[in-house]
Scaffold this motif. Structure first.
Motif, PDB file in Angstrom:
ATOM      1  N   PHE A 412       0.701  -1.006   0.059  1.00 57.14           N
ATOM      2  CA  PHE A 412       0.215  -0.101   0.131  1.00 57.14           C
ATOM      3  C   PHE A 412       0.706   1.517  -0.025  1.00 57.14           C
ATOM      4  N   LEU A 413       2.119   0.847   0.292  1.00 61.84           N
ATOM      5  CA  LEU A 413       2.954   2.298   0.104  1.00 61.84           C
ATOM      6  C   LEU A 413       3.411   2.037  -1.069  1.00 61.84           C
ATOM      7  N   HIS A 414       3.461   1.584  -2.104  1.00 56.37           N
ATOM      8  CA  HIS A 414       3.994   1.139  -3.323  1.00 56.37           C
ATOM      9  C   HIS A 414       4.321   2.055  -4.046  1.00 56.37           C
ATOM     10  N   PRO A 415       2.687   2.943  -4.118  1.00 56.28           N
ATOM     11  CA  PRO A 415       2.318   3.530  -5.228  1.00 56.28           C
ATOM     12  C   PRO A 415       2.585   5.105  -4.688  1.00 56.28           C
ATOM     13  N   ASP A 416       3.515   4.574  -3.382  1.00 53.06           N
ATOM     14  CA  ASP A 416       4.421   5.689  -2.886  1.00 53.06           C
ATOM     15  C   ASP A 416       3.073   7.346  -2.297  1.00 53.06           C
ATOM     16  N   PRO A 417       2.366   6.942  -1.720  1.00 47.57           N
ATOM     17  CA  PRO A 417       1.033   8.391  -1.575  1.00 47.57           C
ATOM     18  C   PRO A 417       1.578   9.034  -0.345  1.00 47.57           C
ATOM     19  N   ARG A 418       0.708   9.559  -0.727  1.00 48.28           N
ATOM     20  CA  ARG A 418       0.876  11.616   0.845  1.00 48.28           C
ATOM     21  C   ARG A 418       0.421  11.082   1.778  1.00 48.28           C
ATOM     22  N   VAL A 419      -0.705  10.446   1.388  1.00 54.70           N
ATOM     23  CA  VAL A 419      -1.837  10.441   2.925  1.00 54.70           C
ATOM     24  C   VAL A 419      -2.046   9.048   2.713  1.00 54.70           C
ATOM     25  N   ILE A 420      -1.377   7.651   3.960  1.00 54.85           N
ATOM     26  CA  ILE A 420      -1.998   6.356   4.355  1.00 54.85           C
ATOM     27  C   ILE A 420      -2.524   6.862   5.315  1.00 54.85           C
ATOM     28  N   VAL A 421      -3.614   5.700   5.460  1.00 48.46           N
ATOM     29  CA  VAL A 421      -4.322   5.213   6.230  1.00 48.46           C
ATOM     30  C   VAL A 421      -4.047   4.228   7.182  1.00 48.46           C
ATOM     31  N   LEU A 422      -3.940   3.503   7.686  1.00 52.60           N
ATOM     32  CA  LEU A 422      -3.734   2.209   8.203  1.00 52.60           C
ATOM     33  C   LEU A 422      -4.716   2.207  10.278  1.00 52.60           C
ATOM     34  N   ASP A 423      -5.005   0.656   9.174  1.00 52.75           N
ATOM     35  CA  ASP A 423      -6.373   0.294   9.760  1.00 52.75           C
ATOM     36  C   ASP A 423      -6.002  -0.588  10.860  1.00 52.75           C
ATOM     37  N   GLU A 424      -6.199  -0.611  12.263  1.00 51.01           N
ATOM     38  CA  GLU A 424      -5.284  -1.397  13.319  1.00 51.01           C
ATOM     39  C   GLU A 424      -4.435  -2.300  12.754  1.00 51.01           C
ATOM     40  N   PRO A 425      -2.934  -1.882  12.191  1.00 51.04           N
ATOM     41  CA  PRO A 425      -2.156  -1.660  11.598  1.00 51.04           C
ATOM     42  C   PRO A 425      -0.472  -3.232  12.637  1.00 51.04           C
ATOM     43  N   THR A 426      -1.179  -3.264  13.829  1.00 49.66           N
ATOM     44  CA  THR A 426      -0.528  -4.319  14.372  1.00 49.66           C
ATOM     45  C   THR A 426      -1.045  -5.249  14.818  1.00 49.66           C
ATOM     46  N   GLN A 447       8.387  11.673   6.217  1.00 55.34           N
ATOM     47  CA  GLN A 447       9.621  11.661   4.922  1.00 55.34           C
ATOM     48  C   GLN A 447       8.461  13.006   4.570  1.00 55.34           C
ATOM     49  N   GLY A 448       7.694  13.251   5.201  1.00 60.64           N
ATOM     50  CA  GLY A 448       6.580  14.639   5.110  1.00 60.64           C
ATOM     51  C   GLY A 448       4.960  13.530   4.118  1.00 60.64           C
ATOM     52  N   ARG A 449       4.896  12.467   4.746  1.00 60.96           N
ATOM     53  CA  ARG A 449       3.532  11.832   5.229  1.00 60.96           C
ATOM     54  C   ARG A 449       3.100  12.156   5.691  1.00 60.96           C
ATOM     55  N   ALA A 450       1.416  12.271   5.561  1.00 57.79           N
ATOM     56  CA  ALA A 450       0.317  12.629   6.907  1.00 57.79           C
ATOM     57  C   ALA A 450      -0.076  11.004   6.563  1.00 57.79           C
ATOM     58  N   VAL A 451      -0.216  10.445   8.355  1.00 58.37           N
ATOM     59  CA  VAL A 451       0.188   8.777   8.214  1.00 58.37           C
ATOM     60  C   VAL A 451      -1.415   8.818   9.482  1.00 58.37           C
ATOM     61  N   ILE A 452      -2.735   8.072   9.272  1.00 58.12           N
ATOM     62  CA  ILE A 452      -3.692   7.825  10.184  1.00 58.12           C
ATOM     63  C   ILE A 452      -3.291   6.571  10.406  1.00 58.12           C
ATOM     64  N   VAL A 453      -3.572   6.539  11.951  1.00 57.60           N
ATOM     65  CA  VAL A 453      -3.442   5.623  12.388  1.00 57.60           C
ATOM     66  C   VAL A 453      -5.372   5.160  13.323  1.00 57.60           C
ATOM     67  N   ILE A 454      -6.072   3.876  13.534  1.00 61.13           N
ATOM     68  CA  ILE A 454      -7.188   3.373  13.640  1.00 61.13           C
ATOM     69  C   ILE A 454      -6.429   2.891  14.008  1.00 61.13           C
ATOM     70  N   SER A 455      -7.016   2.049  15.277  1.00 65.58           N
ATOM     71  CA  SER A 455      -5.869   1.467  16.207  1.00 65.58           C
ATOM     72  C   SER A 455      -7.280   1.701  17.964  1.00 65.58           C
ATOM     73  N   SER A 456      -7.309   0.255  18.232  1.00 68.91           N
ATOM     74  CA  SER A 456      -8.263   0.053  19.484  1.00 68.91           C
ATOM     75  C   SER A 456      -6.991  -0.242  20.586  1.00 68.91           C
ATOM     76  N   GLU A 457      -6.469   0.217  20.239  1.00 68.45           N
ATOM     77  CA  GLU A 457      -4.755  -0.070  21.148  1.00 68.45           C
ATOM     78  C   GLU A 457      -4.460   0.952  22.100  1.00 68.45           C
ATOM     79  N   LEU A 458      -4.754   1.693  23.073  1.00 70.55           N
ATOM     80  CA  LEU A 458      -4.474   3.003  23.360  1.00 70.55           C
ATOM     81  C   LEU A 458      -3.373   3.476  23.392  1.00 70.55           C
ATOM     82  N   ILE A 459      -2.109   2.912  24.279  1.00 68.48           N
ATOM     83  CA  ILE A 459      -0.782   2.687  24.512  1.00 68.48           C
ATOM     84  C   ILE A 459      -0.623   2.709  23.219  1.00 68.48           C
ATOM     85  N   GLU A 460      -0.914   1.976  22.076  1.00 63.27           N
ATOM     86  CA  GLU A 460      -0.293   2.459  20.452  1.00 63.27           C
ATOM     87  C   GLU A 460      -0.431   3.886  20.493  1.00 63.27           C
ATOM     88  N   LEU A 461      -1.820   4.013  19.836  1.00 60.04           N
ATOM     89  CA  LEU A 461      -1.886   5.540  19.540  1.00 60.04           C
ATOM     90  C   LEU A 461      -1.397   6.584  21.272  1.00 60.04           C
TER      91      LEU A 461
END
Length: 498
Positions: A412-426, A447-461
């Motif tokens: 999902f990073l191969h297209p070189d996005p400027r904004v990436i949304v990661l839903d429960e990445p771990t 690298q200047g990308r905007a990263v959005i992380v959706i997570s149920s682990e509060l310590i992670e956030l």
């Protein structure tokens, strides 16, 4: 009747690859064991041998003092051994009750005894806290509800030894607490439980003993009370695991807004949600299961229909209804990695290189696909993302869970996005792979990308994010800056008790 289990010198090979190396230990009846290890340590393979899904290449499994070699999971279930899989094993087109009794149907003469099956299903669903009609189609359930169906299905088998592989990965805190109470009742009834989890706080809370595996070998066992979480993590990876999260650099002054969303509404899931994320920022989204986080972002990439709202990228508004689909979103510089890595992230029966380049195949077709260029891209991704594989030509399903997640991130990073949304990445990822992913996320932000992380682990956030937005009941109820990020505040906003 309680069951004791003994593993003696268990070995397992898949072709030339040996994944278990002479594993020996025993399980006493009526105790809860935490089985720990990194992805690829051999935990799930060993438990699949016990539960009849795999056959050992060498060694002996004894149950109740008698050597056994179950030919199938049905044989193991007949002996009272049930495995709840990490990857959901349900038929979406069937109802809850049909899934729960599949292969174990109750009959009245030649006919199915549907009333008896519904009643039994309703009782077990209540035990796990799922208040759904047994005739509900599984495809209409969210991921957390499907997990509860899996647990209820195992309860029907009247297990004497229950293996739980990441059972709380999709559950809310309340659902998790209900599961722990159920485990305590089962333990009182003499049921042995093997609890496989990367959530060390849960292992600390619910287990009597910890058994650690590493690289297909037994490492140690210890009463849980004698180990700290840090010691558990160190035993799993074979080294000191400190500085789990990278240092959070402050956002550069005047960092531009990469993505802004205004008054987004998704029928049944989100209402009037507005937020923005800057280039170089890691923005978290917290909330209970069902709060609407996933559905909100599915609407932003065109998977779900929005009934209202506007989106702008780098200050430029997109047209009405844009993006229309995930490919349209990708052309605008947004990619979204789903929480369901096997259903929507990877094609597990395809080769690694084919997974990696699937979203950007036009780069490699001139007009025929340049396999050499694809292989070079894969080699670079393996090095950049730390993907551990013994064979670059293997299929994605041969990777461990953590390495599958790294491959999905690379894809999902191969297209070189400027904004990436990661839903429960771990989700379902071991402590070592988690740390790798955390550092990768901060590299992306640097690298200047905007990263959005959706997570149920509060310590992670808290450990990752510059800000965390909290959703409850489909609405964005708070956005907390770095100085206000605590578990107590996030929980209070997520539950409405603030």
């Amino acid at each position: 009747m309680s069951l004791s289990v003994r593993f003696d010198a268990i070995e397992k090979q898949f072709g030339p690859v040996r994944v278990l190396h002479g594993v020996s230990f025993d399980l006493a009846p009526g105790r809860i064991y935490g089985l720990l290890g990194e992805n690829g340590a051999g935990k799930s393979t060993l438990m699949k041998i016990l539960a009849g899904y795999e056959r050992a290449s060498a060694g002996t499994v004894s149950v109740g003092g008698q050597p056994v070699a179950f030919a199938s999971s049905r044989d193991a279930e007949g002996a009272g051994i049930v495995l709840i899989h990490q990857e959901l094993n349900l038929a979406d087109h069937l109802s809850i009750v049909q899934n729960m009794f599949l292969g174990h149907e109750k009959r009245r003469g030649l006919l199915l005894d549907e009333p008896a099956m519904r009643d039994a299903a309703r009782t077990r669903l209540a035990d796990v806290g799922l208040h759904r009609h047994p005739d509900t189609k599984v495809r209409d359930l969210i991921v957390a509800e499907k997990q509860l169906v899996e647990i209820a299905k195992a309860m029907l088998r009247e297990a004497r030894l229950l293996i739980m592989d990441e059972p709380t990965a999709t559950l809310t805190p309340a659902e998790t607490q209900r599961l722990f109470a159920l485990m305590a009742r089962l333990k009182e009834d003499g049921v042995t439980i093997v609890y496989i989890s990367h959530k060390l706080d849960e292992v600390e809370r619910v287990t009597d003993e910890v058994i650690v595996m590493r690289d297909g070998r037994f490492v140690t066992r210890s009463p849980t009370a004698k180990l700290t979480r840090q010691q558990m993590a160190n035993l799993m990876v074979g080294r000191e695991v400190s500085d789990m999260f990278p240092a959070k650099p402050p956002l550069p002054a005047g960092a531009p807004v990469a993505l802004s969303a205004e008054n987004i509404s998704v029928p049944g899931w989100a209402h009037n949600v507005s937020f923005s994320v800057r280039a170089g920022e890691v923005l978290g989204f917290a909330g209970l299961v069902g709060a609407g986080r996933t559905e909100l972002f599915e609407s932003l990439i065109g998977v779900r229909k929005r009934s209202a709202g506007r989106i702008a990228l780098d200050g430029q508004p997109l047209g009405a209804g844009r993006p229309r689909n995930p490919r349209d979103a990708m052309t605008h510089g947004i990619t979204y990695l789903s929480e369901d890595r096997k259903g929507r992230g990877l094609h597990v029966d395809m080769a690694l290189k084919d997974n990696l380049t699937l979203m950007t195949l036009e780069r490699y077709a001139h007009p025929f696909v340049d396999g050499t260029a694809e292989r070079e891209a894969l080699k670079k991704a393996v090095a950049d993302f730390g993907i551990r594989t013994g064979n670059l030509a293997s299929r994605a399903r041969m990777l461990s869970g953590g390495n599958q997640q790294k491959l999905a991130l690379a894809k999902f990073l191969h297209p070189d996005p400027r904004v990436i949304v990661l839903d429960e990445p771990t989700r379902g990822v071991d402590v070592g792979a988690k740390r790798d992913i955390y550092f990768l996320i901060h590299r992306l932000a640097a690298q200047g990308r905007a990263v959005i992380v959706i997570s149920s682990e509060l310590i992670e956030l808290i450990g990752l994010c510059h800000r965390v937005a909290v959703m409850r009941g489909g609405e964005l109820v708070a956005t907390l800056g770095i100085e206000h990020l605590t578990e107590e505040r996030l929980i209070a906003h997520a539950t409405g008790t603030h």
